[in-house]
Design a protein around this motif. Structure first.
Motif, PDB file in Angstrom:
ATOM      1  N   TYR A 108       7.707  -2.352   2.027  1.00 55.53           N
ATOM      2  CA  TYR A 108       6.809  -1.434   1.468  1.00 55.53           C
ATOM      3  C   TYR A 108       6.542  -1.086  -0.032  1.00 55.53           C
ATOM      4  CZ  TYR A 108       7.052  -0.120   6.325  1.00 55.53           C
ATOM      5  OH  TYR A 108       7.017   0.106   7.812  1.00 55.53           O
ATOM      6  N   GLY A 162       4.233   7.523   9.285  1.00 53.45           N
ATOM      7  CA  GLY A 162       2.649   7.271   9.326  1.00 53.45           C
ATOM      8  C   GLY A 162       2.304   7.321   7.869  1.00 53.45           C
ATOM      9  N   ASN A 220     -11.608   7.813  16.529  1.00 55.22           N
ATOM     10  CA  ASN A 220     -10.300   7.270  16.235  1.00 55.22           C
ATOM     11  C   ASN A 220      -9.091   7.462  16.925  1.00 55.22           C
ATOM     12  OD1 ASN A 220      -8.447   5.374  14.894  1.00 55.22           O
ATOM     13  ND2 ASN A 220      -8.672   6.116  12.881  1.00 55.22           N
ATOM     14  N   GLY A 274      -2.195   9.626   7.735  1.00 56.58           N
ATOM     15  CA  GLY A 274      -1.128   8.929   8.362  1.00 56.58           C
ATOM     16  C   GLY A 274      -0.522   9.569   9.612  1.00 56.58           C
ATOM     17  N   SER A 303      -2.278   1.297   3.361  1.00 57.79           N
ATOM     18  CA  SER A 303      -3.473   0.939   4.000  1.00 57.79           C
ATOM     19  C   SER A 303      -4.550   1.278   3.200  1.00 57.79           C
ATOM     20  CB  SER A 303      -3.613   1.189   5.467  1.00 57.79           C
ATOM     21  OG  SER A 303      -2.432   0.989   6.299  1.00 57.79           O
ATOM     22  N   LEU A 354       2.748   4.245   5.424  1.00 54.02           N
ATOM     23  CA  LEU A 354       1.853   3.061   5.897  1.00 54.02           C
ATOM     24  C   LEU A 354       0.426   3.389   5.648  1.00 54.02           C
ATOM     25  CD1 LEU A 354       3.542   2.259   9.171  1.00 54.02           C
ATOM     26  CD2 LEU A 354       3.594   0.940   7.111  1.00 54.02           C
ATOM     27  N   LEU A 355       0.043   4.726   5.832  1.00 55.99           N
ATOM     28  CA  LEU A 355      -1.219   4.967   5.337  1.00 55.99           C
ATOM     29  C   LEU A 355      -1.439   4.813   3.942  1.00 55.99           C
ATOM     30  CD1 LEU A 355      -3.848   6.733   6.353  1.00 55.99           C
ATOM     31  CD2 LEU A 355      -2.950   8.538   4.788  1.00 55.99           C
ATOM     32  N   TYR A 381      -9.485   8.015   6.072  1.00 55.28           N
ATOM     33  CA  TYR A 381      -8.268   7.798   5.880  1.00 55.28           C
ATOM     34  C   TYR A 381      -7.622   9.403   5.807  1.00 55.28           C
ATOM     35  CZ  TYR A 381      -8.489   2.791   5.152  1.00 55.28           C
ATOM     36  OH  TYR A 381      -8.428   1.329   5.422  1.00 55.28           O
ATOM     37  N   SER A 406       0.511  -8.599   6.059  1.00 50.00           N
ATOM     38  CA  SER A 406       0.992  -8.255   7.434  1.00 50.00           C
ATOM     39  C   SER A 406       2.244  -8.298   7.427  1.00 50.00           C
ATOM     40  CB  SER A 406       0.045  -8.972   8.381  1.00 50.00           C
ATOM     41  OG  SER A 406      -1.235  -8.398   8.334  1.00 50.00           O
ATOM     42  N   THR A 449      -1.463   6.684  12.237  1.00 51.96           N
ATOM     43  CA  THR A 449      -0.552   5.692  12.065  1.00 51.96           C
ATOM     44  C   THR A 449       0.797   5.801  12.637  1.00 51.96           C
ATOM     45  OG1 THR A 449      -1.705   5.260   9.714  1.00 51.96           O
ATOM     46  CG2 THR A 449       0.405   4.023  10.328  1.00 51.96           C
ATOM     47  N   SER A 509       0.889   5.635  16.476  1.00 47.71           N
ATOM     48  CA  SER A 509       0.669   4.572  16.999  1.00 47.71           C
ATOM     49  C   SER A 509       1.893   3.960  17.127  1.00 47.71           C
ATOM     50  CB  SER A 509      -0.480   3.612  15.924  1.00 47.71           C
ATOM     51  OG  SER A 509       0.146   3.381  14.729  1.00 47.71           O
TER      52      SER A 509
END
Length: 408
Positions: A346, A205, A124, A48, A212, A208-209, A44, A338, A51, A54
């Motif tokens: 969040y 990102g 990755n 981010g 995650s 969200l990272l 990780y 999800s 993320t 993406s």
């Protein structure tokens, strides 16, 4: 074909787990699992970046913004490698500092892990680039042969060099595939330290990272507890049980991956919760019926499998059934998790997960200090996963139904 590759990869990972556990024994396998946790968390360290791209790259590609895509990708991989190097240096400094005797005594292994983290970040990135161009089968092919190479090299070097050989084999496999793949995916990019682009990527990102990473930490909090509060032999027994119990969870991951993509696409069109609720309902229904079925088969299979194939791990059997119950709740929680991310809830998700991580780690610490048996860690995991699933379930469905209807 890509799905076939993914299940083949899962099979190879299971084979690796079997070979390592059988050859290393409970204590050695527990030690390997403890070191591997560092590598898992180190993945990780892109913070981010991946993320963010993406989300941004597909949008830019659809709008024909090729130059912006080039700048995004160049900046992302430049900073990702920079962050990887920083993580590597941090691990070395932390090891030399003497703060952790475990890190200091295993400096060579930590060095390999740090180098492997940098290589993994590049792998990755390559995988994402395949996905951006819809080359899913090609991505699956590379991942399959990387896993196969890792399995063969790691086990061969394990038998020759011991535990350090296992991690060395992993690093060599990663390096080999980075060299192969960089010829195709680095030629069109440049080194870019554009801070404005970095800020744009991270604005999407990073949050969200964090979520995650916290979710990954939550799902491995039991192993982290055992690694720190109990012996390496007990870690070996527990890790072996977790490997068995988590098998049905891969079914939930596969189903959720497909449904989540559909939810993202549908929600992106009209921002309507009711429009995507059908996907949530179907996903929960499928998981709620499939996971128990496969978990029962797993528990029935685990006993003869461990007795005849891994007799040294007979103590793992007492964890498998308890952890399987926890996996059921975790699988349902995954579906709800999800959905909340698609709806961009969040704050609630992050607060819930962090709270549960603190509770789980603190409870396991207090239990170990009071001399409680390691079996209590599995009980804590089951309760933690139940609270996770129930909290998200109520949070989601209270928008559609009354409390009484949700309960009944």
């Amino acid at each position: 074909l890509n799905i076939l590759f993914q299940y083949s990869i899962l099979f190879l990972v299971l084979i690796r787990g079997f070979l390592f556990s059988k050859y290393l024994g409970p204590e050695g396998y527990g030690f390997w699992a403890s070191i591997y946790l560092i590598y898992t968390y180190g993945q990780y360290s892109h913070f981010g970046l991946f993320t963010g791209i993406s989300f941004l790259v597909p949008e830019y590609l659809n709008n024909g913004k090729e130059k912006e895509v080039h700048n995004l990708l160049s900046t992302a991989i430049t900073f990702a490698n920079s962050f990887g190097v920083i993580t590597f240096v941090f691990l070395l400094i932390f090891s030399f500092s003497g703060v952790s005797e475990f890190f200091l005594n295993n400096l060579f292994l930590i060095t390999i892990i740090g180098f492997s983290i940098i290589l993994f970040l590049n792998i990755n990135f390559f995988t994402l680039r395949f996905q951006f161009t819809h080359k899913f089968t090609t991505a699956g092919k590379y991942q399959f042969f990387l896993t196969l190479s890792d399995l063969v090299l790691s086990f061969v070097l394990l038998k020759i060099l011991g535990l350090s050989g296992a991690f060395l084999g992993m690093a060599i496999s990663l390096l080999f595939f980075v060299i192969i793949m960089c010829k195709e995916w680095f030629n069109d990019l440049s080194i870019s330290f554009d801070k404005n682009i970095l800020k744009k990527i991270m604005s999407i990102g990073f949050k969200l990272l964090i979520i995650s990473f916290c979710f990954a930490l939550f799902t491995t909090a039991d192993k982290l507890s055992v690694a720190n509060y109990y012996t390496k032999t007990e870690m070996g027994f527990f890790s072996n049980a977790v490997a068995f119990a988590m098998l049905p969870y891969t079914i939930a991951l596969a189903i959720n991956g497909l449904v989540s993509q559909r939810m993202i696409e549908q929600y992106g069109k009209n921002k309507s919760a009711k429009e995507i609720k059908i996907f949530l309902d179907e996903n929960i229904f499928a998981v709620a019926f499939l996971i128990p079925f496969f978990s029962v088969l797993l528990v029935a299979f685990a006993e003869p499998a461990i007795i005849f194939l891994l007799p040294k791990y007979i103590n793992s059997l007492r964890f498998v059934d308890k952890l399987s119950i926890g996996v059921y709740f975790l699988a349902i929680g995954l579906v709800c998790y999800s959905y909340t991310l698609v709806r961009k809830n969040y704050k609630f998700v992050l607060i819930l997960i962090i709270t549960l991580i603190v509770i789980v780690l603190l409870t396991n610490y207090l239990l170990s200090n009071s001399g409680k048996d390691i079996i209590w860690v599995s009980y804590v995991s089951v309760i933690g996963y139940f609270i996770f699933a129930a909290s998200l379930y109520f949070f989601i469905y209270i928008e559609f139904y009354s409390f009484t209807r949700i309960v009944w």
